[in-house]
Motif scaffolding. Sequence first.
Motif, PDB file in Angstrom:
ATOM      1  N   GLU A 137      44.568 -31.865  59.023  1.00 54.63           N
ATOM      2  CA  GLU A 137      43.468 -31.056  58.501  1.00 54.63           C
ATOM      3  C   GLU A 137      43.025 -29.979  59.494  1.00 54.63           C
ATOM      4  N   GLN A 138      42.947 -30.325  60.786  1.00 52.89           N
ATOM      5  CA  GLN A 138      42.505 -29.322  61.755  1.00 52.89           C
ATOM      6  C   GLN A 138      43.497 -28.169  61.842  1.00 52.89           C
ATOM      7  N   ARG A 139      44.781 -28.490  61.807  1.00 54.61           N
ATOM      8  CA  ARG A 139      45.770 -27.411  61.876  1.00 54.61           C
ATOM      9  C   ARG A 139      45.797 -26.602  60.582  1.00 54.61           C
ATOM     10  N   THR A 140      45.461 -27.243  59.472  1.00 50.76           N
ATOM     11  CA  THR A 140      45.318 -26.494  58.226  1.00 50.76           C
ATOM     12  C   THR A 140      44.191 -25.475  58.356  1.00 50.76           C
ATOM     13  N   TYR A 141      43.047 -25.902  58.906  1.00 49.46           N
ATOM     14  CA  TYR A 141      41.944 -24.972  59.137  1.00 49.46           C
ATOM     15  C   TYR A 141      42.380 -23.833  60.066  1.00 49.46           C
ATOM     16  N   ASP A 142      43.137 -24.163  61.120  1.00 53.48           N
ATOM     17  CA  ASP A 142      43.592 -23.147  62.069  1.00 53.48           C
ATOM     18  C   ASP A 142      44.514 -22.140  61.392  1.00 53.48           C
ATOM     19  N   LEU A 143      45.435 -22.633  60.563  1.00 53.74           N
ATOM     20  CA  LEU A 143      46.340 -21.727  59.854  1.00 53.74           C
ATOM     21  C   LEU A 143      45.553 -20.784  58.954  1.00 53.74           C
ATOM     22  N   VAL A 144      44.615 -21.329  58.197  1.00 48.21           N
ATOM     23  CA  VAL A 144      43.819 -20.504  57.286  1.00 48.21           C
ATOM     24  C   VAL A 144      43.025 -19.462  58.075  1.00 48.21           C
ATOM     25  N   ALA A 145      42.431 -19.873  59.211  1.00 46.71           N
ATOM     26  CA  ALA A 145      41.642 -18.934  60.021  1.00 46.71           C
ATOM     27  C   ALA A 145      42.515 -17.838  60.608  1.00 46.71           C
ATOM     28  N   ALA A 146      43.689 -18.215  61.132  1.00 48.88           N
ATOM     29  CA  ALA A 146      44.587 -17.221  61.723  1.00 48.88           C
ATOM     30  C   ALA A 146      45.091 -16.253  60.659  1.00 48.88           C
ATOM     31  N   ALA A 147      45.505 -16.784  59.511  1.00 46.43           N
ATOM     32  CA  ALA A 147      45.988 -15.925  58.434  1.00 46.43           C
ATOM     33  C   ALA A 147      44.887 -15.001  57.939  1.00 46.43           C
ATOM     34  N   HIS A 148      43.650 -15.517  57.876  1.00 46.19           N
ATOM     35  CA  HIS A 148      42.526 -14.680  57.436  1.00 46.19           C
ATOM     36  C   HIS A 148      42.355 -13.478  58.357  1.00 46.19           C
ATOM     37  N   GLU A 149      42.458 -13.700  59.674  1.00 43.84           N
ATOM     38  CA  GLU A 149      42.328 -12.581  60.606  1.00 43.84           C
ATOM     39  C   GLU A 149      43.414 -11.543  60.371  1.00 43.84           C
ATOM     40  N   LEU A 169      42.861 -13.959  68.644  1.00 43.61           N
ATOM     41  CA  LEU A 169      42.521 -15.216  67.977  1.00 43.61           C
ATOM     42  C   LEU A 169      43.710 -15.763  67.207  1.00 43.61           C
ATOM     43  N   VAL A 170      44.440 -14.890  66.520  1.00 43.93           N
ATOM     44  CA  VAL A 170      45.624 -15.322  65.776  1.00 43.93           C
ATOM     45  C   VAL A 170      46.606 -16.023  66.706  1.00 43.93           C
ATOM     46  N   ARG A 171      46.840 -15.447  67.871  1.00 42.81           N
ATOM     47  CA  ARG A 171      47.809 -16.033  68.807  1.00 42.81           C
ATOM     48  C   ARG A 171      47.307 -17.350  69.395  1.00 42.81           C
ATOM     49  N   GLN A 172      46.015 -17.451  69.631  1.00 39.46           N
ATOM     50  CA  GLN A 172      45.487 -18.684  70.214  1.00 39.46           C
ATOM     51  C   GLN A 172      45.480 -19.834  69.205  1.00 39.46           C
ATOM     52  N   LEU A 173      45.330 -19.526  67.923  1.00 37.42           N
ATOM     53  CA  LEU A 173      45.317 -20.568  66.905  1.00 37.42           C
ATOM     54  C   LEU A 173      46.718 -20.997  66.495  1.00 37.42           C
ATOM     55  N   SER A 174      47.671 -20.089  66.541  1.00 39.11           N
ATOM     56  CA  SER A 174      49.029 -20.369  66.070  1.00 39.11           C
ATOM     57  C   SER A 174      49.871 -20.969  67.179  1.00 39.11           C
ATOM     58  N   ASP A 175      50.944 -21.664  66.784  1.00 38.14           N
ATOM     59  CA  ASP A 175      51.874 -22.189  67.783  1.00 38.14           C
ATOM     60  C   ASP A 175      52.785 -21.084  68.292  1.00 38.14           C
ATOM     61  N   LEU A 176      53.320 -20.294  67.387  1.00 36.45           N
ATOM     62  CA  LEU A 176      54.134 -19.139  67.746  1.00 36.45           C
ATOM     63  C   LEU A 176      53.772 -17.996  66.817  1.00 36.45           C
ATOM     64  N   VAL A 177      53.908 -16.778  67.310  1.00 38.50           N
ATOM     65  CA  VAL A 177      53.637 -15.583  66.509  1.00 38.50           C
ATOM     66  C   VAL A 177      54.709 -14.552  66.808  1.00 38.50           C
ATOM     67  N   THR A 178      55.268 -13.972  65.763  1.00 41.63           N
ATOM     68  CA  THR A 178      56.122 -12.800  65.936  1.00 41.63           C
ATOM     69  C   THR A 178      55.495 -11.663  65.151  1.00 41.63           C
ATOM     70  N   GLU A 179      55.796 -10.436  65.541  1.00 43.34           N
ATOM     71  CA  GLU A 179      55.183  -9.304  64.865  1.00 43.34           C
ATOM     72  C   GLU A 179      56.093  -8.097  64.891  1.00 43.34           C
ATOM     73  N   ARG A 180      56.011  -7.306  63.858  1.00 48.66           N
ATOM     74  CA  ARG A 180      56.586  -5.961  63.833  1.00 48.66           C
ATOM     75  C   ARG A 180      55.475  -5.064  63.324  1.00 48.66           C
ATOM     76  N   LEU A 181      54.861  -4.315  64.226  1.00 46.46           N
ATOM     77  CA  LEU A 181      53.695  -3.508  63.901  1.00 46.46           C
ATOM     78  C   LEU A 181      54.107  -2.050  63.838  1.00 46.46           C
ATOM     79  N   ASP A 182      53.970  -1.467  62.654  1.00 50.25           N
ATOM     80  CA  ASP A 182      54.476  -0.124  62.421  1.00 50.25           C
ATOM     81  C   ASP A 182      53.586   0.557  61.389  1.00 50.25           C
TER      82      ASP A 182
END
Length: 330
Positions: A230-242, A302-315
């Motif tokens: 449940e806690q990681r579910t909350y973290d995923l939702v919070a990170a995705a929201h950001e 915040l997204v990076r601190q909540l997630s285990d790994l993050v990749t990005e392509r920002l364009d």
Amino acid sequence: MSRRPEPSPSAGRAAAMRRTGFVHQALRYGSDVEFLGGTVDFVTDGLAAGDAVLAVVAAHNIRLLRETLGDGSRQVEFVEAGDWYDYPSRTLGRYHAYCDRHGPDRRVRVVGEPVWTGRSDFETREWMRYESLLNVAFADSRHWILCPYDTRRLPADVVRTAARTHPELDDGSISTAYADPADFSAEAERDARYPGSMPEAAEHIPITRDGSAAVRRALAAYARRAGLPEQRTYDLVAAAHEAVVNVLRHGGGQGVVRVHSDQDYVICEIGDEGAHTSAPLPDFPGHLPPGPRAPSGHGLWLVRQLSDLVTERLDPAGSVVRLYFRRPAA
């Protein structure tokens, strides 16, 4: 592009006490004697200079250092590497917090030994990127990080890459193989071990200006079905929201969330249709903690601190941020 850390005035340790800029060195060792030969003087020189000294190493190496340093070990903070090196962004956050606690006027010396065993190819590549990003994260500091690499146990490519992610070796000599972090990161994204596109079967959730609550509900339901606690579910939702908020503010106001799970991770990808108006992005957004009064930059941190790994392509033509949350072992 990042500023290259200050090169060594000489290869000798006599010059070491005069270092004033950020130093990032790799120590490749093949025995206990070589490990101690590369770390004990580093620690004792730091203590003599009044530096804060942190050793984040394997349990065996903690014992070696304690025994060799004797009473001096009481002035060193020891942390077992497995308790510190879980995921790259959170580890970087821990180092930032540690250095901040000791104040800007005191140098911090770190013996930091990442955990490489038990990693997938993708995770290993991300830890290589982490080592490279340290050169950006602390470029403007005067801290000193020494990273041991055990050549008896580590894969050859991990040991070889140390010379590309560290500007110096432990004797103070310049690494001729060192790669600028921006170039190294770009290489990592082209590596065959880097994840490809999301599968067609991934669940699609549209992003609209009035639909962020629906996105959160859909993601929470998916994460629970995939077995996230449940806690990681909350973290995923919070990170995705950001990340969704960034799409609404800077990414043209429309996009899509794709969510999928494999045997290791629940994977959430947030894509936009292109930024209509956007401020120039830093080279490595979200890897450095923003100042408390900074007008932007808090979301991706915040997204990076909540997630285990993050990749990005920002364009400006269309950005994709992908979040990874590890599933519990069966």
